[in-house]
Structures are given as C-alpha cells and as structure tokens.
Design an enzyme around this catalytic site. Structure first.
Site, mmCIF file in Angstrom:
data_model
loop_
_atom_site.group_PDB
_atom_site.id
_atom_site.type_symbol
_atom_site.label_atom_id
_atom_site.label_comp_id
_atom_site.label_asym_id
_atom_site.label_seq_id
_atom_site.Cartn_x
_atom_site.Cartn_y
_atom_site.Cartn_z
ATOM 1 N N CYS A 187 -2.779 8.075 -3.604
ATOM 2 C CA CYS A 187 -3.561 7.588 -4.745
ATOM 3 C C CYS A 187 -2.922 8.120 -6.031
ATOM 4 O O CYS A 187 -2.514 9.283 -6.081
ATOM 5 C CB CYS A 187 -5.007 8.082 -4.630
ATOM 6 S SG CYS A 187 -6.102 7.501 -5.939
ATOM 7 N N HIS A 192 -9.150 -0.160 -0.934
ATOM 8 C CA HIS A 192 -8.885 1.108 -1.632
ATOM 9 C C HIS A 192 -9.387 1.024 -3.075
ATOM 10 O O HIS A 192 -9.998 1.971 -3.587
ATOM 11 C CB HIS A 192 -7.372 1.401 -1.595
ATOM 12 C CG HIS A 192 -6.950 2.640 -2.326
ATOM 13 N ND1 HIS A 192 -6.474 3.765 -1.683
ATOM 14 C CD2 HIS A 192 -6.909 2.923 -3.651
ATOM 15 C CE1 HIS A 192 -6.185 4.700 -2.594
ATOM 16 N NE2 HIS A 192 -6.424 4.213 -3.791
ATOM 17 N N GLU A 193 -9.146 -0.142 -3.714
ATOM 18 C CA GLU A 193 -9.566 -0.305 -5.122
ATOM 19 C C GLU A 193 -11.077 -0.435 -5.254
ATOM 20 O O GLU A 193 -11.675 0.146 -6.160
ATOM 21 C CB GLU A 193 -8.876 -1.522 -5.751
ATOM 22 C CG GLU A 193 -7.356 -1.497 -5.730
ATOM 23 C CD GLU A 193 -6.763 -0.149 -6.086
ATOM 24 O OE1 GLU A 193 -5.743 0.229 -5.484
ATOM 25 O OE2 GLU A 193 -7.344 0.573 -6.923
ATOM 26 N N HIS A 243 -12.736 2.800 -5.220
ATOM 27 C CA HIS A 243 -12.694 3.518 -6.499
ATOM 28 C C HIS A 243 -13.884 3.167 -7.392
ATOM 29 O O HIS A 243 -14.459 4.038 -8.035
ATOM 30 C CB HIS A 243 -11.393 3.222 -7.271
ATOM 31 C CG HIS A 243 -10.248 4.118 -6.919
ATOM 32 N ND1 HIS A 243 -10.317 5.495 -6.966
ATOM 33 C CD2 HIS A 243 -8.986 3.820 -6.529
ATOM 34 C CE1 HIS A 243 -9.140 6.009 -6.607
ATOM 35 N NE2 HIS A 243 -8.319 5.016 -6.329
HETATM 36 O O1 LIG Z 1 -6.106 3.067 -6.655
HETATM 37 C C1 LIG Z 1 -4.903 2.759 -6.702
HETATM 38 N N1 LIG Z 1 -3.947 3.649 -6.498
HETATM 39 O O2 LIG Z 1 -4.305 4.934 -6.371
HETATM 40 C C2 LIG Z 1 -2.553 3.303 -6.311
HETATM 41 C C3 LIG Z 1 -2.196 3.304 -4.832
HETATM 42 C C4 LIG Z 1 -2.909 2.173 -4.120
HETATM 43 C C5 LIG Z 1 -2.487 1.986 -2.658
HETATM 44 C C6 LIG Z 1 -2.571 3.242 -1.789
HETATM 45 C C7 LIG Z 1 -2.855 2.737 -0.377
HETATM 46 C C8 LIG Z 1 -3.402 1.353 -0.498
HETATM 47 C C9 LIG Z 1 -3.397 0.989 -1.960
HETATM 48 C C10 LIG Z 1 -0.693 3.148 -4.739
HETATM 49 O O3 LIG Z 1 -0.175 2.112 -5.073
HETATM 50 N N2 LIG Z 1 0.056 4.222 -4.340
HETATM 51 N N3 LIG Z 1 -0.530 5.379 -3.949
HETATM 52 C C11 LIG Z 1 0.139 6.645 -4.290
HETATM 53 C C12 LIG Z 1 1.616 6.602 -4.377
HETATM 54 C C13 LIG Z 1 2.161 5.386 -3.763
HETATM 55 C C14 LIG Z 1 1.515 4.130 -4.305
HETATM 56 C C15 LIG Z 1 2.005 2.953 -3.508
HETATM 57 O O4 LIG Z 1 1.496 2.668 -2.454
HETATM 58 N N4 LIG Z 1 2.992 2.288 -4.130
HETATM 59 C C16 LIG Z 1 3.660 1.177 -3.647
HETATM 60 C C17 LIG Z 1 3.513 0.677 -2.357
HETATM 61 C C18 LIG Z 1 4.250 -0.465 -1.995
HETATM 62 C C19 LIG Z 1 5.072 -1.042 -2.926
HETATM 63 C C20 LIG Z 1 5.174 -0.487 -4.197
HETATM 64 N N5 LIG Z 1 4.477 0.618 -4.542
HETATM 65 NI NI NI Z 2 -6.294 5.122 -5.743
#
Ligand SMILES: O=CN(O)C[C@@H](CC1CCCC1)C(=O)N1NCCC[C@H]1C(=O)Nc1ccccn1
Ligand code: NI
Length: 187
Positions: free
Chosen positions: A114, A157-158, A161
């Site tokens: 996250c 996940h969203e 939140h």
């Molecule tokens: O609430 C929203 N958040 O907290 C951003 C989260 C959302 C995802 C986490 C799991 C399901 C949704 C997020 O995107 N991440 N989590 C932390 C670092 C990595 C990043 C990620 O998965 N990046 C990514 C993945 C594929 C392609 C490009 N980038």
């Molecule tokens: Ni998140």
C-alpha cells in the site's frame, strides 16, 4: 499535481475513517480531484515521470490516502495483453459499491502492499475473485461492471480504503501464508 508528499501514511486517523459519499453529479472540485488521482497513477507508471517525481508505481488510489475522506477511488491497471485492451481498467469511481461477489476467493501470490504503508507486510490477502461494482462517473452516469482476478483485487483494495480498512486487516496473523482450499492465487 499529486506526489508522494500528498499521500498520508498508516497511523493517520483518516485512513481508519469511513469516507463520506459525494454528491452526484460530482461537483467540479471532485471531478478535478478524480482527474488528478488518475494522472498520479499514470505518472507513477511512467518510468521518466516516476523517477523525476520520485513516485512509487501504483495501480490504485483512494481519496482518503490524500487525507480527503470522500468515497472517490481511481484505478489504472494496464492491460497485460495488448490484443485484449479490456483486460485492464482505467477509471475514476464516485461512490463505488460492491453489489455482489463470488463465493470463490482469490489473492495475489506476492501478497499486497500500500502506498500508505512504508513497510512490507507478508501474507495472503484473501478477497473475492469476482465482484459486481456500481459507481458513478465524473458526468454522474451510473455504471455497473463485473470485475475478476487482478482488476477485482485492486478495486477491493481501494473500496477497503474508503471504509477505513487496510490490506493487512485481512491477513491471518497466526498463519499469514495459510491458504484454504480453492483460493485462486493470482501471479
Ligand atoms: O490504495 C492504493 N494503493 O495503496 C496502491 C497499491 C494498490 C495495489 C496493492 C495491491 C492491490 C492494489 C499499489 O499500487 N501498490 N502497492 C504498494 C507498492 C506497489 C504498488 C503496486 O502494486 N504497483 C504496481 C503494480 C503493478 C503494476 C504497476 N504498479
Ligand atoms: Ni492502499
């Protein structure tokens, strides 16, 4: 323009609040916010911009992560298969609501992270494999869509939140890597 400095981190009370519904059609301020949230995700996935702006790559963002306790989420999941553009999802959802979900469960094989959590939290985050979501778009049009697998995980996940739920709330503390039979592991 949204940068990592605008994203609040765990411990901030807004991440544990239940966010408020927004008026439909969304007011100009909420439309603008949605656009900026989607642009942040696109920037975060662009190598040059991400480097220049020091962004962690993200596929989803919820308004409470910006200390804005409103039921607005943005998702930008690139389609893996160029032949199937519909396999990705890129949109802003106002007052999203999960109408129904599969009994079948799924989780990401790598677990979840996250942008509001500056640490690794190992463990499977088991969610519904398929969901039907209703939401309003920036024009106030109502949509009802079915999502599965990775897209479904991201939207869940969203939506967590905006309900004050963090991904690690779903991890079994005693046995974080326990997997019941039948849970689909998504890689
Ligand atoms: O609430 C929203 N958040 O907290 C951003 C989260 C959302 C995802 C986490 C799991 C399901 C949704 C997020 O995107 N991440 N989590 C932390 C670092 C990595 C990043 C990620 O998965 N990046 C990514 C993945 C594929 C392609 C490009 N980038
Ligand atoms: Ni998140």
């Amino acid at each position: 323009m949204i940068t990592m400095d605008d994203i609040i981190r765990e411990g901030h009370p807004t991440l544990r609040a239940v966010a408020k519904e927004v008026p439909i059609p969304p007011v100009a301020e909420d439309v603008e916010l949605g656009k900026e949230m989607l642009q942040f995700l696109k920037n975060s996935q662009d190598p040059e911009k991400a480097e220049e702006l020091h962004l962690r790559g993200g596929v989803g963002l919820a308004a409470p992560q910006l200390d804005i306790s409103k039921r607005i989420i943005a998702v930008h999941v690139p389609s893996i298969d160029p032949e199937k553009p519909e396999s990705g999802i890129s949109t802003v959802m106002y007052n999203p609501k999960i109408l129904s979900h599969s009994v079948q469960e799924a989780c990401l094989g790598e677990g979840e992270g996250c942008l509001s959590v500056d640490r690794e939290v190992p463990g499977y985050v088991v969610r519904a494999a398929r969901i039907t979501v209703s939401y309003f778009d920036a024009e106030g049009e109502k949509h009802k869509i079915r999502l599965k697998n990775y897209n479904a995980i991201v939207v869940q996940h969203e939506i967590d939140h905006i309900n004050g739920i963090m991904f690690y709330d779903h991890i079994d503390e005693k046995n974080p890597l326990k997997l019941k039979d039948g849970v689909l592991v998504i890689d």
